[in-house]
Write a protein that holds these residues in place. Sequence first.
Motif, PDB file in Angstrom:
ATOM      1  N   UNK A 270       0.833  -1.204   0.000  1.00 19.98           N
ATOM      2  CA  UNK A 270       0.000   0.000   0.000  1.00 19.98           C
ATOM      3  C   UNK A 270       0.872   1.260   0.000  1.00 19.98           C
ATOM      4  N   UNK A 271       0.594   2.161  -0.918  1.00 19.11           N
ATOM      5  CA  UNK A 271       1.328   3.419  -1.007  1.00 19.11           C
ATOM      6  C   UNK A 271       0.563   4.456  -0.176  1.00 19.11           C
ATOM      7  N   UNK A 272       0.914   4.503   1.116  1.00 17.64           N
ATOM      8  CA  UNK A 272       0.237   5.379   2.072  1.00 17.64           C
ATOM      9  C   UNK A 272       1.250   5.994   3.025  1.00 17.64           C
TER      10      UNK A 272
ATOM     11  N   UNK B 104      -3.579 -11.163  13.514  1.00  9.39           N
ATOM     12  CA  UNK B 104      -3.681 -11.106  12.046  1.00  9.39           C
ATOM     13  C   UNK B 104      -2.332 -10.674  11.483  1.00  9.39           C
ATOM     14  N   UNK B 105      -1.813 -11.400  10.466  1.00  6.89           N
ATOM     15  CA  UNK B 105      -0.489 -11.054   9.930  1.00  6.89           C
ATOM     16  C   UNK B 105      -0.402  -9.639   9.358  1.00  6.89           C
ATOM     17  N   UNK B 106      -1.513  -9.093   8.911  1.00  6.68           N
ATOM     18  CA  UNK B 106      -1.484  -7.736   8.366  1.00  6.68           C
ATOM     19  C   UNK B 106      -1.125  -6.716   9.438  1.00  6.68           C
ATOM     20  N   UNK B 107      -1.506  -6.987  10.676  1.00  8.02           N
ATOM     21  CA  UNK B 107      -1.188  -6.057  11.762  1.00  8.02           C
ATOM     22  C   UNK B 107       0.324  -5.973  11.984  1.00  8.02           C
ATOM     23  N   UNK B 108       0.991  -7.114  11.954  1.00  7.07           N
ATOM     24  CA  UNK B 108       2.455  -7.115  12.081  1.00  7.07           C
ATOM     25  C   UNK B 108       3.084  -6.346  10.927  1.00  7.07           C
ATOM     26  N   UNK B 109       2.515  -6.492   9.745  1.00  7.27           N
ATOM     27  CA  UNK B 109       3.034  -5.787   8.565  1.00  7.27           C
ATOM     28  C   UNK B 109       2.829  -4.272   8.708  1.00  7.27           C
TER      29      UNK B 109
ATOM     30  N   UNK C  31       5.054   3.438  10.131  1.00  5.39           N
ATOM     31  CA  UNK C  31       4.264   4.622   9.808  1.00  5.39           C
ATOM     32  C   UNK C  31       3.324   4.915  10.969  1.00  5.39           C
ATOM     33  N   UNK C  32       2.793   6.124  11.045  1.00  9.61           N
ATOM     34  CA  UNK C  32       1.795   6.402  12.076  1.00  9.61           C
ATOM     35  C   UNK C  32       0.595   5.466  11.926  1.00  9.61           C
ATOM     36  N   UNK C  33       0.098   4.962  13.065  1.00  8.39           N
ATOM     37  CA  UNK C  33      -1.011   3.996  13.074  1.00  8.39           C
ATOM     38  C   UNK C  33      -1.963   4.350  14.214  1.00  8.39           C
TER      39      UNK C  33
ATOM     40  N   UNK D 180       0.271   1.937  21.301  1.00  8.05           N
ATOM     41  CA  UNK D 180      -0.193   2.514  20.035  1.00  8.05           C
ATOM     42  C   UNK D 180      -1.542   3.198  20.255  1.00  8.05           C
ATOM     43  N   UNK D 181      -1.772   4.310  19.548  1.00  3.09           N
ATOM     44  CA  UNK D 181      -3.049   5.001  19.713  1.00  3.09           C
ATOM     45  C   UNK D 181      -4.220   4.055  19.438  1.00  3.09           C
ATOM     46  N   UNK D 182      -5.228   4.137  20.291  1.00 11.16           N
ATOM     47  CA  UNK D 182      -6.371   3.229  20.209  1.00 11.16           C
ATOM     48  C   UNK D 182      -7.657   4.014  20.417  1.00 11.16           C
ATOM     49  N   UNK D 183      -8.664   3.695  19.632  1.00 12.12           N
ATOM     50  CA  UNK D 183      -9.979   4.298  19.766  1.00 12.12           C
ATOM     51  C   UNK D 183     -10.983   3.159  19.888  1.00 12.12           C
TER      52      UNK D 183
END
Length: 175
Positions: A118-120, A132-137, A143-145, A156-159
Motif C-alpha cells: 500500500x502506497x500510504x 492477524x499477519x497484516x497487523x504485524x506488517x 508509519x503512524x497507526x 499505540x493510539x487506540x480508539x
Amino acid sequence: MARVTLQTIADRLGVSRATVSYAFSRPDQLSDGLRRRIMEVADELGYAGPNPTARSLRLGRAGALGLIFSETLAYAFADPYAIGFFQGLATAAEDAGVGLLILPLPHGDRRSETVRDAVVDSFCVMSLPDGHPALAEVFARKLPVVVVDEPYVPGHPFLGIDEPAAAAAAARHVL
C-alpha cells in the motif's frame, strides 16, 4: 517510441529540466509565452504530465491514509456503523488534504502483502482480529497507526469502547 520525459521536452526547447517542471508544477514562475511553448511541445510529444509515482518518491509522501478493516467492501457500504465511521474518516482525510485508500481484509483473508504494497503515509486499522499477519506488517512499516475497536495494542493510539466501564455503568443504571 522512446518514453517522453521532462528532459526530452527541455532538450527540444533548449531550456532546463527545472524550467519544464515549473510549467507543470509552478506555472506562476514562468512567462505565459514560455509556459505555452512548453505545453505545446509536451502535447506534440504526447507527454501527459509528471509521473505521480515519481513525484511521490521525490516528496517522500504518498498523500494517502490507508484504512484496513476486516469486512468486505459490500459490507462496509451497507453497515450503518461502518458507513458513519467511513464518512467521518473521509471527512477528516479531505480536511487534511489527503486521499483515503481502502484496504479490505475480509474474515479469513490472511494476506499481508495488501498492507506491504500500500502506497500510504499512515494507517487506520479497524477491527482486525488478534494475531492477524497484516497487523504485524502495519507495524513493520513504521508509519503512524491508529487502531479502532480491536485489537488493543499497548503503546499505540487506540480508539474504542471501554467495555468494562460501559458494563459497570449499565449495571449501575439497572440497579
